[in-house]
Scaffold this motif. Structure first.
Motif, short mmCIF file in Angstrom:
data_model
loop_
_atom_site.label_atom_id
_atom_site.label_comp_id
_atom_site.label_asym_id
_atom_site.label_seq_id
_atom_site.Cartn_x
_atom_site.Cartn_y
_atom_site.Cartn_z
N GLY A 30 0.79 -1.23 0.00
CA GLY A 30 0.00 0.00 0.00
C GLY A 30 0.82 1.27 0.00
N VAL A 78 -2.55 2.92 -2.44
CA VAL A 78 -3.46 3.77 -1.69
C VAL A 78 -3.03 5.20 -1.96
N SER A 83 -5.24 7.65 2.15
CA SER A 83 -4.38 6.90 3.07
C SER A 83 -4.62 7.24 4.52
#
Length: 91
Positions: A30, A78, A83
Motif C-alpha cells: 500500500g 493507496v 491513506s
C-alpha cells in the motif's frame, strides 16, 4: 521538474501495460515509492520530482485510471488522499 511531466508520465503509463508492470514494482504494502516513480519517469523522458508525483496522484478532483483502480482494488496502491482514516467515521 514539473507537474505537467508527471501527468504526461501518468498518461504514458496508463497506455502501456509494460510500463504499468514497471510502476507496479514500486508499490509495496500500500506504499508508493514516489522517488522511484520519478526516476522511472526520467528514464522514459519525463523530468519530475517525487513531490510532483504525489501532487498528481493526490489531486482531489482526479479520477483513477483502470490501471490505478486495479492497484487500489488489489490492495497495492493507496493514493495519498485515501491513506488517512476519516476520524469522523464510526462515532
Amino acid at each position: 521538474m514539473s507537474i505537467q511531466a508527471a501527468q504526461a508520465f501518468r498518461q504514458q503509463t496508463n497506455a502501456s501495460p509494460a510500463l504499468q508492470a514497471e510502476v507496479a514494482r514500486h508499490v509495496s504494502n500500500g506504499t508508493i515509492d514516489y522517488a522511484a516513480l520519478a526516476e522511472l519517469g526520467r528514464m522514459h523522458g519525463h523530468d519530475f520530482s517525487a513531490e510532483d508525483a504525489v501532487a498528481v496522484l493526490s489531486a482531489p478532483d482526479d479520477e483513477l485510471s483502470d490501471f490505478e483502480m486495479e492497484l487500489v482494488s488489489g490492495g497495492f496502491l493507496v493514493p495519498p488522499q485515501f491513506s488517512k482514516r476519516d476520524r469522523h467515521m464510526g462515532g
